[in-house]
Design a protein around this motif. Structure first.
Motif, PDB file in Angstrom:
ATOM      1  N   GLY A 167       0.768  -1.148   0.007  1.00 34.11           N
ATOM      2  CA  GLY A 167      -0.063  -0.093  -0.002  1.00 34.11           C
ATOM      3  C   GLY A 167       0.950   1.262   0.078  1.00 34.11           C
ATOM      4  N   LEU A 168       1.762   1.153   0.756  1.00 33.96           N
ATOM      5  CA  LEU A 168       2.901   2.188   0.625  1.00 33.96           C
ATOM      6  C   LEU A 168       3.454   2.703  -0.827  1.00 33.96           C
ATOM      7  N   ASP A 169       3.869   1.656  -1.421  1.00 34.65           N
ATOM      8  CA  ASP A 169       4.410   1.833  -2.779  1.00 34.65           C
ATOM      9  C   ASP A 169       3.381   2.398  -3.655  1.00 34.65           C
ATOM     10  N   HIS A 170       2.192   1.785  -3.532  1.00 36.00           N
ATOM     11  CA  HIS A 170       1.149   2.499  -4.413  1.00 36.00           C
ATOM     12  C   HIS A 170       0.890   3.853  -4.150  1.00 36.00           C
ATOM     13  N   LYS A 171       0.809   4.368  -2.962  1.00 43.27           N
ATOM     14  CA  LYS A 171       0.564   5.615  -2.555  1.00 43.27           C
ATOM     15  C   LYS A 171       1.726   6.683  -3.132  1.00 43.27           C
ATOM     16  N   LEU A 172       2.998   6.132  -3.126  1.00 41.64           N
ATOM     17  CA  LEU A 172       4.131   7.017  -3.486  1.00 41.64           C
ATOM     18  C   LEU A 172       4.295   7.083  -4.867  1.00 41.64           C
ATOM     19  N   HIS A 173       3.741   6.000  -5.471  1.00 40.87           N
ATOM     20  CA  HIS A 173       3.820   6.254  -6.902  1.00 40.87           C
ATOM     21  C   HIS A 173       2.518   6.994  -7.361  1.00 40.87           C
ATOM     22  N   GLY A 174       1.309   7.195  -6.645  1.00 41.50           N
ATOM     23  CA  GLY A 174       0.190   8.065  -6.959  1.00 41.50           C
ATOM     24  C   GLY A 174       0.445   9.368  -6.725  1.00 41.50           C
ATOM     25  N   GLY A 175       1.474   9.985  -6.090  1.00 39.36           N
ATOM     26  CA  GLY A 175       1.648  11.489  -5.907  1.00 39.36           C
ATOM     27  C   GLY A 175       2.637  11.746  -4.730  1.00 39.36           C
ATOM     28  N   GLU A 176       2.816  12.983  -4.586  1.00 40.64           N
ATOM     29  CA  GLU A 176       3.812  13.431  -3.642  1.00 40.64           C
ATOM     30  C   GLU A 176       3.381  13.126  -2.121  1.00 40.64           C
ATOM     31  N   VAL A 177       4.440  12.747  -1.386  1.00 36.93           N
ATOM     32  CA  VAL A 177       4.000  12.677   0.208  1.00 36.93           C
ATOM     33  C   VAL A 177       5.313  13.407   0.946  1.00 36.93           C
ATOM     34  N   ASP A 178       4.840  14.047   2.056  1.00 39.38           N
ATOM     35  CA  ASP A 178       6.027  14.972   2.620  1.00 39.38           C
ATOM     36  C   ASP A 178       6.516  14.098   3.652  1.00 39.38           C
ATOM     37  N   LEU A 179       6.049  13.046   4.280  1.00 35.14           N
ATOM     38  CA  LEU A 179       6.327  12.461   5.455  1.00 35.14           C
ATOM     39  C   LEU A 179       5.662  11.265   5.507  1.00 35.14           C
ATOM     40  N   ILE A 180       6.580   9.950   6.002  1.00 33.40           N
ATOM     41  CA  ILE A 180       6.006   8.603   5.918  1.00 33.40           C
ATOM     42  C   ILE A 180       6.089   8.431   7.490  1.00 33.40           C
ATOM     43  N   ILE A 181       5.070   8.175   8.054  1.00 28.79           N
ATOM     44  CA  ILE A 181       5.036   7.466   9.531  1.00 28.79           C
ATOM     45  C   ILE A 181       5.089   5.685   9.367  1.00 28.79           C
ATOM     46  N   LEU A 182       6.155   5.258   9.801  1.00 32.74           N
ATOM     47  CA  LEU A 182       6.266   3.685   9.211  1.00 32.74           C
ATOM     48  C   LEU A 182       6.465   2.999  10.573  1.00 32.74           C
ATOM     49  N   ASP A 183       5.350   2.036  10.850  1.00 26.69           N
ATOM     50  CA  ASP A 183       5.660   1.018  11.651  1.00 26.69           C
ATOM     51  C   ASP A 183       6.618   0.028  11.639  1.00 26.69           C
ATOM     52  N   ASP A 231       9.406  -6.409   6.706  1.00 31.07           N
ATOM     53  CA  ASP A 231       9.548  -5.677   7.974  1.00 31.07           C
ATOM     54  C   ASP A 231      10.014  -4.117   7.762  1.00 31.07           C
ATOM     55  N   GLY A 232       9.501  -3.438   8.704  1.00 32.64           N
ATOM     56  CA  GLY A 232       9.605  -1.825   8.546  1.00 32.64           C
ATOM     57  C   GLY A 232      11.159  -1.294   8.190  1.00 32.64           C
ATOM     58  N   LEU A 233      12.101  -2.001   8.912  1.00 35.59           N
ATOM     59  CA  LEU A 233      13.449  -1.578   8.663  1.00 35.59           C
ATOM     60  C   LEU A 233      13.862  -1.807   7.180  1.00 35.59           C
ATOM     61  N   GLN A 234      13.530  -3.083   6.772  1.00 34.38           N
ATOM     62  CA  GLN A 234      13.406  -3.275   5.284  1.00 34.38           C
ATOM     63  C   GLN A 234      12.823  -2.304   4.290  1.00 34.38           C
ATOM     64  N   ILE A 235      11.710  -2.093   4.734  1.00 38.30           N
ATOM     65  CA  ILE A 235      11.019  -0.967   3.694  1.00 38.30           C
ATOM     66  C   ILE A 235      11.742   0.256   3.973  1.00 38.30           C
ATOM     67  N   CYS A 236      12.341   0.795   5.001  1.00 38.02           N
ATOM     68  CA  CYS A 236      12.937   1.904   5.310  1.00 38.02           C
ATOM     69  C   CYS A 236      14.217   1.991   4.321  1.00 38.02           C
ATOM     70  N   GLN A 237      14.996   0.689   4.365  1.00 36.83           N
ATOM     71  CA  GLN A 237      16.345   0.551   3.496  1.00 36.83           C
ATOM     72  C   GLN A 237      15.965   0.908   2.085  1.00 36.83           C
ATOM     73  N   ARG A 238      14.990  -0.032   1.645  1.00 37.25           N
ATOM     74  CA  ARG A 238      14.404   0.013   0.361  1.00 37.25           C
ATOM     75  C   ARG A 238      14.160   1.395  -0.288  1.00 37.25           C
ATOM     76  N   LEU A 239      13.366   2.134   0.499  1.00 37.32           N
ATOM     77  CA  LEU A 239      12.886   3.319   0.162  1.00 37.32           C
ATOM     78  C   LEU A 239      14.016   4.597  -0.153  1.00 37.32           C
ATOM     79  N   ARG A 240      15.055   4.365   0.834  1.00 39.50           N
ATOM     80  CA  ARG A 240      16.206   5.259   0.517  1.00 39.50           C
ATOM     81  C   ARG A 240      17.085   5.105  -0.685  1.00 39.50           C
ATOM     82  N   LEU A 241      16.780   3.929  -1.469  1.00 36.79           N
ATOM     83  CA  LEU A 241      17.425   3.844  -2.740  1.00 36.79           C
ATOM     84  C   LEU A 241      16.667   4.488  -3.704  1.00 36.79           C
TER      85      LEU A 241
END
Length: 238
Positions: A41-57, A64-74
């Motif tokens: 769902g996160l990836d879908h929202k990011l592809h759909g438009g600008e997001v100013d901040l992500i609050i990630l569990d 895992d949230g840590l894996q998502i965080c690392q992946r997003l930073r790429l």
């Protein structure tokens, strides 16, 4: 008084009750908020438009949230606030190392959540928040080090250092205050926009990591010094 904001925030948490509470708190102070339950769902929202901040569990069902965080930073430089029930210090440090901008442990007070969000937005989007009204230069040069605030990069002899967003904030603060001992409290306030807790070893662990990085790049030169009783100090020419 709470500051109104039109920033768009995405809350990623599979706990519907908690996610709804977080969304409600943010909307009360004027933020535009969307919520999703997982990385897909996160990836879908990011592809759909600008997001100013992500609050990630961190404890998500599919990834895992840590894996998502690392992946997003790429791909993305969107600020990330980790919201987690994991109280272990190692998890908090790992989150910062993976590129998160800050963390908040559950349970949390709504006012602290709002304060952390506002502090991150102030720190990470200076170029979109009226930079023409501040005296802070976009480029700061100290010896062979160049801090590029616009691109959020630090270069040594023209080569960019591999830094997480949190490490960039800490090292850029030290560089811009070269020759000035900064206490943990002052360094946390300047780099994170929040006060320092006596049991929080984030700054110490970041300094240790930054020293190892700089030592490997600069043939062991000690650019970050410990000033006993005062804190940490940066020297471009040790």
């Amino acid at each position: 008084m709470e500051i109104k904001s039109s920033a768009h925030i995405l809350v990623v948490d599979d706990d519907l009750r908690l996610r709804s509470l977080v969304e409600a708190h943010l909307r009360q102070v004027g933020f535009t908020v969307d919520g999703v339950r997982d990385g897909q769902g996160l990836d879908h929202k990011l592809h759909g438009g600008e997001v100013d901040l992500i609050i990630l569990d961190l404890g998500l069902p599919d990834e895992d949230g840590l894996q998502i965080c690392q992946r997003l930073r790429l791909t993305y430089d969107t600020p990330i606030l980790i919201l987690t029930a994991r109280g272990d210090e190692v998890d908090r440090i790992l989150g910062l190392e993976m590129g998160a901008d800050d963390y908040l442990s559950k349970p949390f007070h709504p006012r602290e959540l709002i304060a952390r969000v506002q502090a991150i937005l102030r720190r990470t989007k200076p170029m979109n928040r009226g930079r023409q009204h501040t005296n802070e230069p976009e480029i700061c040069m100290k010896g062979a080090f160049v801090v590029d605030m616009r691109r959020q990069k630090i270069l040594w002899r023209g080569e960019p250092l591999e830094l997480s967003q949190a490490d960039f904030q800490t090292l850029s603060t030290l560089i811009k205050h070269e020759g000035q001992p900064l206490s943990r409290e002052r360094l946390m306030l300047l780099s994170r926009g929040r006060t320092y807790a006596s049991d929080d070893r984030t700054i110490d662990m970041q300094i240790s990591r930054l020293r190892k990085l700089l030592d490997s790049k600069t043939d062991g030169a000690q650019h970050i010094r410990t000033v006993w009783g005062s804190g940490y100090m940066f020297l471009s020419e040790p």
